[in-house]
Scaffold this motif. Structure first.
Motif, PDB file in Angstrom:
ATOM      1  N   GLU A  63      29.763  -7.023 -20.304  1.00 43.13           N
ATOM      2  CA  GLU A  63      30.020  -5.687 -19.684  1.00 43.13           C
ATOM      3  C   GLU A  63      30.572  -6.092 -18.326  1.00 43.13           C
ATOM      4  O   GLU A  63      29.822  -6.791 -17.573  1.00 43.13           O
ATOM      5  N   ILE A  64      31.764  -5.668 -17.825  1.00 48.09           N
ATOM      6  CA  ILE A  64      32.473  -5.834 -16.555  1.00 48.09           C
ATOM      7  C   ILE A  64      32.655  -4.486 -15.740  1.00 48.09           C
ATOM      8  O   ILE A  64      33.178  -3.749 -16.242  1.00 48.09           O
ATOM      9  N   ASN A  65      32.029  -4.452 -14.580  1.00 49.27           N
ATOM     10  CA  ASN A  65      32.430  -3.338 -13.836  1.00 49.27           C
ATOM     11  C   ASN A  65      32.761  -3.925 -12.371  1.00 49.27           C
ATOM     12  O   ASN A  65      32.307  -4.288 -11.450  1.00 49.27           O
ATOM     13  N   ILE A 107      26.063  -8.456 -18.090  1.00 49.59           N
ATOM     14  CA  ILE A 107      26.458  -7.424 -17.337  1.00 49.59           C
ATOM     15  C   ILE A 107      27.131  -8.115 -16.048  1.00 49.59           C
ATOM     16  O   ILE A 107      26.285  -8.738 -15.363  1.00 49.59           O
ATOM     17  N   ILE A 108      28.148  -7.804 -15.438  1.00 48.25           N
ATOM     18  CA  ILE A 108      28.821  -8.458 -14.194  1.00 48.25           C
ATOM     19  C   ILE A 108      29.123  -7.343 -13.102  1.00 48.25           C
ATOM     20  O   ILE A 108      30.033  -6.409 -13.852  1.00 48.25           O
ATOM     21  N   GLN A 109      28.596  -7.222 -12.233  1.00 54.25           N
ATOM     22  CA  GLN A 109      28.806  -6.240 -11.393  1.00 54.25           C
ATOM     23  C   GLN A 109      29.587  -6.912 -10.106  1.00 54.25           C
ATOM     24  O   GLN A 109      29.642  -7.858  -9.772  1.00 54.25           O
ATOM     25  N   TYR A 110      30.484  -5.891  -9.381  1.00 52.40           N
ATOM     26  CA  TYR A 110      31.197  -6.242  -8.464  1.00 52.40           C
ATOM     27  C   TYR A 110      30.576  -6.947  -7.142  1.00 52.40           C
ATOM     28  O   TYR A 110      31.175  -7.951  -6.550  1.00 52.40           O
ATOM     29  N   GLU A 111      29.504  -6.188  -6.970  1.00 48.25           N
ATOM     30  CA  GLU A 111      28.752  -6.623  -5.753  1.00 48.25           C
ATOM     31  C   GLU A 111      27.149  -6.028  -5.737  1.00 48.25           C
ATOM     32  O   GLU A 111      26.933  -5.345  -6.825  1.00 48.25           O
ATOM     33  N   LYS A 112      26.485  -6.304  -4.977  1.00 49.91           N
ATOM     34  CA  LYS A 112      25.236  -5.954  -4.643  1.00 49.91           C
ATOM     35  C   LYS A 112      25.302  -4.223  -4.574  1.00 49.91           C
ATOM     36  O   LYS A 112      26.349  -3.771  -4.143  1.00 49.91           O
TER      37      LYS A 112
END
Length: 305
Positions: A63-65, A107-112
Motif C-alpha cells: 500500500e502506497i500513500n 505500507i509506505i507513507q509520504y512522510e511522518k
C-alpha cells in the motif's frame, strides 16, 4: 433537450461537482508551499524512516500513500521488495518516506504524520518514489496506490488486485497481469500497453481519458468529461459504460458474437461488425457477449481489429 432531460443533466453535473469538492476537503487543499489539511495515519510509532527492503516471501500486499511527485512500481531481478525516494531537496527524517511491515502488508507513507492544520513549506519536495518488485514474485495479492498530485507508473508486475486512486495525476500501466483492476482518477489520464485483465476492470474518471491496450475480459467505465479507447486482443464478455461528454472507442478482433444496447442523448453509435437490430439492441453473431452503453453527449464506435 426537453425540460426533463435538462433537469436530469443539471442534477448529474452538480452531483459530480459536489463529489469533487468533498474529495478536496478530505485530502486537504494545497497551494504551492501552503497546505491546509492533516496528514495522519495509525500505528505511526511503528514506522521506519527512509529507504528499505523486505524479503518478498514475507509480503502479500503493498500500500502506497503519496502526496506529490512520481511513483514508479517496477519489476527487477532480485528477491526483495526494494524501495527508495529521490528529492530535489535535502530531507530530514520527518520528511523522508516512512514504512511499516504490518504482518505481510507493506505500507509506505509520504512522510511522518503531520497533525498541524496550517502547515507552511509542506509537500514541496518533489519527491519521487521507486518500488522494485522481484519479477518472479507470485504471491502479491494486492497493490494499492492512493495518490495526490502524482504521476504513477506500474511496469512488469503480476498481481491479483491492482487498486489506484489518483487526484491530479496520470496513470501509466505497461506489461502487467492482474485478475482485477480498479482505477479512479480526478483530473488525470490513464494509459496502458500490453496489459492482461483476467477478470474485471473497473475504471472511473472525472476530467480524464483512458486508453486500455491488451487483453480485457470485462470492463465497467464511468466518466464525466473523458473518453475511453479500448483495444483488446479478445472480445470482452462484458462492457458497461456510463459517460457524460465523452466518446467510446472499442476495437476488438473477430468473435462469436455480442449484443449491444445503447441509451444515448446527443451522440451516435457506429459498428463495423455485421449486426441485426432489435428495438434498442443490436446483435452480432450469436450475441454471447453483452455490451451496454449509456451516454450523454458522446459517440460510440465498435471497430474491427
Amino acid at each position: 433537450m426537453d425540460s426533463k432531460n435538462s433537469s436530469i443533466l443539471k442534477i448529474v453535473l452538480w452531483s459530480v461537482v459536489a463529489l469533487i469538492l468533498i474529495n478536496i476537503l478530505l485530502i486537504g487543499i494545497g497551494f504551492g508551499s501552503f497546505t491546509f489539511g492533516i496528514n495522519k495515519y495509525p500505528n505511526a510509532s511503528k514506522y521506519t524512516a527512509g529507504s528499505g527492503e523486505i524479503d518478498a516471501g514475507n509480503l502479500s500486499e503493498i500500500e502506497i500513500n503519496w502526496i506529490e511527485g512520481n511513483v514508479s512500481i517496477e519489476s527487477y531481478d532480485g528477491d526483495t521488495v526494494h524501495f527508495y525516494e529521490e528529492s530535489r531537496k535535502e530531507l530530514d527524517e520527518k520528511n523522508m518516506l516512512h514504512y511499516y511491515n504490518d504482518n505481510g502488508r507493506l505500507i509506505i507513507q509520504y512522510e511522518k504524520p503531520n497533525t498541524s492544520i496550517f502547515s507552511f513549506g509542506k509537500y514541496n519536495y518533489d519527491k519521487h518514489l521507486t518500488v522494485q518488485v522481484p519479477e518472479e514474485m507470485t504471491n502479491l495479492k494486492t497493490l494499492n496506490l492512493d495518490l495526490v498530485s502524482s504521476d504513477s507508473y506500474v511496469t512488469g508486475i503480476n498481481v491479483k488486485y491492482l487498486d489506484i486512486e489518483n487526484i491530479s495525476g496520470s496513470v501509466s500501466l505497461k506489461d502487467i497481469e492482474v485478475s482485477e483492476l480498479d482505477i479512479e482518477t480526478v483530473s488525470g489520464s490513464i494509459d496502458s500497453d500490453n496489459i492482461v485483465v483476467k477478470k474485471h476492470a473497473d475504471i472511473e474518471t472525472t476530467s480524464g481519458s483512458a486508453k486500455l491496450s491488451g487483453s480485457v475480459n470485462r470492463i465497467n467505465f464511468d466518466s464525466t468529461s473523458g473518453d475511453l479507447d479500448l483495444l483488446s486482443d479478445v472480445c470482452p464478455d462484458e462492457i458497461d459504460t456510463d459517460t457524460i461528454s465523452g466518446d467510446i472507442s472499442i476495437t476488438i478482433p473477430n468473435n462469436e458474437g455480442f449484443t449491444y444496447s445503447y441509451d444515448g442523448l446527443s451522440g451516435d453509435i457506429n459498428c463495423e461488425f455485421d449486426i441485426i437490430k432489435k428495438n434498442d439492441e443490436a446483435v452480432h453473431g450469436n450475441g454471447k457477449s453483452e455490451f451496454s452503453f449509456d451516454s450523454i453527449s458522446g459517440d460510440i464506435n465498435i471497430m474491427k481489429k
